[in-house]
Design a protein around this motif. Structure first.
Motif, PDB file in Angstrom:
ATOM      1  N   GLY A   1       0.902  -1.330   0.113  1.00  0.00           N
ATOM      2  CA  GLY A   1      -0.103  -0.044   0.136  1.00  0.00           C
ATOM      3  C   GLY A   1       0.609   1.073  -0.002  1.00  0.00           C
ATOM      4  N   VAL A   2       2.155   1.382   0.013  1.00  0.00           N
ATOM      5  CA  VAL A   2       2.991   2.295   0.282  1.00  0.00           C
ATOM      6  C   VAL A   2       3.776   2.649  -1.235  1.00  0.00           C
ATOM      7  CG1 VAL A   2       5.041   3.586   1.450  1.00  0.00           C
ATOM      8  CG2 VAL A   2       3.461   1.957   2.469  1.00  0.00           C
ATOM      9  N   VAL A   3       3.653   3.942  -1.533  1.00  0.00           N
ATOM     10  CA  VAL A   3       4.371   4.199  -2.796  1.00  0.00           C
ATOM     11  C   VAL A   3       5.288   5.554  -2.756  1.00  0.00           C
ATOM     12  CG1 VAL A   3       2.203   3.354  -4.018  1.00  0.00           C
ATOM     13  CG2 VAL A   3       2.209   5.908  -3.799  1.00  0.00           C
ATOM     14  N   ILE A   4       5.981   5.618  -3.743  1.00  0.00           N
ATOM     15  CA  ILE A   4       7.057   6.588  -3.798  1.00  0.00           C
ATOM     16  C   ILE A   4       6.424   7.696  -4.837  1.00  0.00           C
ATOM     17  CG2 ILE A   4       9.306   7.591  -4.238  1.00  0.00           C
ATOM     18  CD1 ILE A   4      10.249   4.659  -2.919  1.00  0.00           C
ATOM     19  N   LEU A   5       6.608   8.863  -4.602  1.00  0.00           N
ATOM     20  CA  LEU A   5       6.025   9.996  -5.455  1.00  0.00           C
ATOM     21  C   LEU A   5       6.770  10.981  -5.367  1.00  0.00           C
ATOM     22  CD1 LEU A   5       3.968  11.055  -7.618  1.00  0.00           C
ATOM     23  CD2 LEU A   5       2.564  11.905  -5.776  1.00  0.00           C
ATOM     24  N   GLY A   6       7.576  11.404  -6.612  1.00  0.00           N
ATOM     25  CA  GLY A   6       8.404  12.719  -6.482  1.00  0.00           C
ATOM     26  C   GLY A   6       7.481  13.861  -7.045  1.00  0.00           C
ATOM     27  N   GLU A   7       8.087  15.153  -7.263  1.00  0.00           N
ATOM     28  CA  GLU A   7       7.361  16.032  -7.794  1.00  0.00           C
ATOM     29  C   GLU A   7       7.003  16.025  -9.180  1.00  0.00           C
ATOM     30  OE1 GLU A   7       8.304  20.995  -7.879  1.00  0.00           O
ATOM     31  OE2 GLU A   7       8.381  19.933  -5.993  1.00  0.00           O
ATOM     32  N   THR A   8       5.837  16.420  -9.666  1.00  0.00           N
ATOM     33  CA  THR A   8       5.454  16.342 -10.834  1.00  0.00           C
ATOM     34  C   THR A   8       6.174  17.250 -11.630  1.00  0.00           C
ATOM     35  OG1 THR A   8       3.132  15.704 -10.137  1.00  0.00           O
ATOM     36  CG2 THR A   8       3.712  16.473 -12.715  1.00  0.00           C
ATOM     37  N   PRO A   9       7.002  16.771 -12.606  1.00  0.00           N
ATOM     38  CA  PRO A   9       7.667  17.690 -13.464  1.00  0.00           C
ATOM     39  C   PRO A   9       6.809  18.747 -14.388  1.00  0.00           C
ATOM     40  CG  PRO A   9       7.791  15.785 -14.796  1.00  0.00           C
ATOM     41  CD  PRO A   9       6.981  15.610 -13.384  1.00  0.00           C
ATOM     42  N   THR A  10       7.251  20.110 -14.904  1.00  0.00           N
ATOM     43  CA  THR A  10       6.339  20.827 -15.492  1.00  0.00           C
ATOM     44  C   THR A  10       6.747  20.954 -16.901  1.00  0.00           C
ATOM     45  OG1 THR A  10       8.151  22.612 -14.808  1.00  0.00           O
ATOM     46  CG2 THR A  10       6.087  22.445 -13.560  1.00  0.00           C
ATOM     47  N   THR A  11       7.888  20.328 -17.263  1.00  0.00           N
ATOM     48  CA  THR A  11       8.495  20.398 -18.680  1.00  0.00           C
ATOM     49  C   THR A  11       9.070  18.844 -18.822  1.00  0.00           C
ATOM     50  OG1 THR A  11      10.908  21.152 -18.074  1.00  0.00           O
ATOM     51  CG2 THR A  11       9.255  22.806 -18.785  1.00  0.00           C
TER      52      THR A  11
END
Length: 807
Positions: A112-122
């Motif tokens: 149930g645990v995921v890693i998420l980075g910041e969404t890129p803009t370009t």
């Protein structure tokens, strides 16, 4: 106390309109053509790894590695959630403390645990081009994801400078990743094994010197033991390098399979494999990804012949980079590997060592220049490469090859001398990927990696070491899959100097006597002489369609099915010189490959088209009836109910010609096939339909009226021809209730973004909280007594209930 503070902050953020709960995969694909099962991940339950009060929660002076484990366990105990890493650099140097020893660990996710980075803009797309053609090869050498904001740094071990001849790294050093440099999975207190670890993944992260391995359970041997009769590694495990001969395999490390199911210590009979489900790798960039052989420790040691050797072992060790391992290895069903980049390495180096010469079966008397090539090995392994080492092509244990819902799309992948994709599964889509390779020889590698010194590629596949022909299994795609669509992929550099380089290779499904129910369409090999084979190899084909493909070499043609194949057709497949590719090789009189209809009246649109939502699969099943003869294939399409444009979601082989079950398939893995339809069914399962949209589906009969044509004609269902409505289906309400246990705020959310009513009920039946919401609610329950409650959510005639614990 700090957990209480965290949920208060999360509730306030949600109330203020911050995008706290969005599914990043759904966002990227604009709410369409993504796996609906990812909506069930608790995206709304996030720990911000920069702002979370670790010290106040009891994690003082913690490293990034320790913070990961601490926050992971907090989320795991809450039923799942997101480790959110905002833009920045994160360093996991703790891994270096384990070195290449067998008792280490990577960044191990729990259920149930995921890693998420910041969404890129370009530069958000790994593959920026929507459709490939044959004339822009230079463009395809480039890729996207060049501006990922979140970066994970893993440690390197420095090889003695006296042994380094030349390095592509500007530092001039020989740098080698550690064995435990990876994102993995482990069972928590509530799971029996890795097969129970679901809803895990990683998104929007740039990883340096790390790979992904989401493994599986097996009937492991109690230890690696000392028997040299085990299938692989053999005498090298007796050397006891770094203690790996005493490791107890548990499936968390790539090297566990080299003992495990094939070891005789604690088991009899066929080994068992238990895979999990619901795992993803999305939007990640892998720089200098490499599965380092555990025996490459940068020191001298005695090998099995009692000869000192530098960082090398017998037979299967390839300059330290392990040839059978993959940069992304994911096992199970409901898998999604999309929009990733495996970039060209920047840290290859040449080192000096004596080595094992397979041609003479002796250790060389003088040191040779060898290459440590990060690009060596495979890119993506799904349910196949590691398991096939146990029993290649004859019997995958427990029907792993029938694991459903494998989606691999929009990836840009680089490697050398290995497979881009190695895949087993059912209802599998491999679509819109770039496989970029350099031809496997010294001249190509010297040129591309800027080396001036010559070197030897260690493993020679029976050729002399001077030829450097280490291109065994040098393929774009190796499939042992069924009910599969391979579409709109571009690849190059798979040509072999030895004997084993293919473009798209389809082998028989393990445990069976045939490859079945496959379609290969719109694929391009972009470099003359380096694509070679495209199609079924050395087996019967039960349901096979190939169309609109561009291969590069007449050698071996593009399809090599054997006598006994049925329901096969192909057309509009060309060589790079625009001549029609020979449709058969070793075909032995198989009918229907170059199939056309002399009479259009023989072609009928499909009838009895049906589509139904399966709440368990989180997908639509579309079926139809074959009313034609001499058709080539079927195409399945969908659109949103209010849209006008139809999207092709699969080509399917024809059913005609399969009328008996006597094709030597019989019983395999405890499954007896009594109906031919099980091998090549007139259906498709659409796992990429959104959980929040209403769709229409249609099925068309694909045919052509003359041989040698490149014109595809389609007759759609009668309802489409008459201009009436097609099948329209609506999904059920899906409800998320989180966290559990809960202290202050309970988040109730409709993943379909539909309104609902809710009640919180005591064990005595008293309603203590109630209300309604447009799509979600952050409900304060801090005033309730601790204990067990029932949450009831009502939407029309659908009712969802869940037990929660108030602490």
């Amino acid at each position: 106390m700090k957990v209480k503070k965290f949920f208060l902050m999360m509730a306030l953020a949600a109330c203020s309109g911050l995008a706290m709960a969005a599914n990043p995969i759904a966002e990227f694909y604009m709410g369409d053509s993504y796996p609906a099962w990812t909506d069930a991940i608790h995206w709304e339950n996030r720990i911000n790894m920069k702002t979370y009060d670790f010290a106040g929660a009891g994690c003082t002076n913690c490293s990034d590695f320790t913070k990961f484990e601490f926050a992971r366990d907090v989320l795991y105990n809450q039923g799942g959630g997101v480790l959110y890493y905002p833009a920045g650099d994160y360093y996991f140097d703790d891994i270096a403390a384990w070195g290449n020893n067998p008792d280490g660990k990577g960044l191990m996710l729990k259920k149930g645990v995921v890693i998420l980075g910041e969404t890129p803009t370009t530069s958000t797309k790994a593959v920026p081009w929507p459709v490939f053609d044959s004339n822009t090869q230079a463009e395809y050498q480039n890729h996207g994801l060049s501006d990922l904001k979140t970066k994970f740094h893993f440690p390197y071990k420095e090889i003695a400078q006296s042994k380094v001849v030349e390095s592509k790294d500007l530092s001039g050093k020989g740098l080698v990743p550690y064995v435990w440099n990876f994102i993995g999975i482990m069972k928590g207190a509530n799971e029996a094994g890795l097969a129970d670890v679901s809803n895990v993944g990683i998104a929007w992260v740039n990883l340096d010197a790390a790979y992904v391995f989401f493994g599986f359970d097996a009937h492991w041997a109690s230890t690696w033991g000392t028997s040299a009769s085990s299938w692989l590694v053999k005498a090298t495990k007796q050397a006891g390098i770094n203690g790996w001969n005493n490791r107890v395999p548990d499936g968390t490390n790539t090297f566990d399979i080299w003992c495990g199911v094939s070891c005789p210590a604690d088991q009899t009979g066929v080994g068992k494999i238990y895979t999990g489900e619901k795992r993803f790798v999305f939007g990640c960039k892998f720089d200098n990804a490499c599965v380092t052989n555990y025996m490459f420790d940068g020191t001298w040691y005695k090998n099995s012949s009692n000869v000192y050797q530098y960082g090398m072992g017998d037979n299967f060790l390839s300059g330290g980079s392990f040839r059978y391992a993959s940069k992304i290895a994911v096992y199970g069903s409901n898998l999604f590997i999309a929009n990733n980049v495996v970039s060209e390495p920047t840290k290859n180096f040449i080192f000096k060592s004596i080595m094992y010469d397979r041609e003479t079966s002796k250790i060389t008397s003088t040191e040779k220049n060898l290459i440590f090539n990060y690009a060596y090995g495979h890119c993506v392994d799904v349910n196949k490469q590691l398991i096939s080492q146990v029993d290649n092509r004859s019997d995958f244990p427990d029907g792993v090859q029938f694991s459903k819902n494998i989606v691999i799309k929009d990836n840009w992948l680089h490697n050398a001398a290995g497979k881009i994709f190695d895949v087993a599964g059912s209802y599998t889509v491999i679509q819109h990927n770039v496989g970029w390779k350099y031809k496997c020889d010294n001249s190509s590698w010297n040129k591309e990696y800027n080396f001036t010194n010559s070197f030897i590629i260690p493993f020679q596949n029976g050729a002399t070491i001077s030829k450097a022909t280490d291109d065994f299994m040098n393929r774009f795609t190796d499939l042992s899959a069924n009910n599969t669509w391979v579409d709109n992929n571009w690849y190059t550099g798979t040509g072999s100097q030895a004997n084993d380089g293919e473009g798209i290779l389809i082998q028989r499904t393990p445990g069976e006597a045939a490859a079945f129910s496959l379609a290969i369409t719109n694929n391009i090999c972009g470099k003359t002489g380096q694509g070679k084979y495209m199609g079924v190899w050395d087996t019967k084909a039960f349901g096979y369609f190939a169309a609109h493909n561009l291969t590069s070499s007449a050698q071996e043609g593009w399809v090599g099915a054997t006598n006994g194949s049925v329901a096969c057709s192909a057309f509009d497949n060309f060589l790079n010189n625009n001549t029609i590719a020979s449709p058969v090789r070793n075909i032995d009189g198989i009918p229907n490959f170059d199939l056309y209809s002399p009479d259009e009246e023989l072609i009928k649109a499909p009838s009895n088209v049906r589509a139904s939502w399966d709440p368990t699969l989180k997908a639509y099943t579309i079926s139809w009836k074959d009313d034609s003869s001499r058709e080539m294939a079927y195409v399945v399409e969908r659109k949103e109910k209010t849209a006008t444009e139809w999207l092709k979601i699969a080509y399917r082989p024809r059913q005609e010609g399969i009328t008996e079950t006597s094709y030597g398939l019989g019983t395999a893995n405890g499954k007896t096939f009594t109906a031919v339809g099980e091998f090549n069914p007139a259906n498709w399962i659409d796992y990429l339909a959104s959980s929040t949209k209403e769709y229409e589906y249609r099925v068309g009969t694909v045919y052509t009226l003359s041989t040698g044509t490149n014109t595809e004609l389609i007759k759609y269902s009668a309802a489409i021809v008459e201009g009436t409505a097609v099948i329209s289906v609506k999904k059920d309400l899906s409800i998320s209730i989180l966290p559990n246990p809960v202290t202050d705020f309970l988040i109730i959310k409709s993943t379909a973004k539909e309104p609902f009513n809710y009640e919180v009920i005591t064990v005595n039946g008293a309603v203590v909280k109630s209300g309604n919401a447009s799509s979600s609610v952050n409900l304060s329950i801090s005033d309730l007594s601790n204990g067990l409650y029932m949450v009831k959510v009502i939407n029309g005639s659908k009712v969802t209930t869940k037990k929660i614990i108030k602490k």
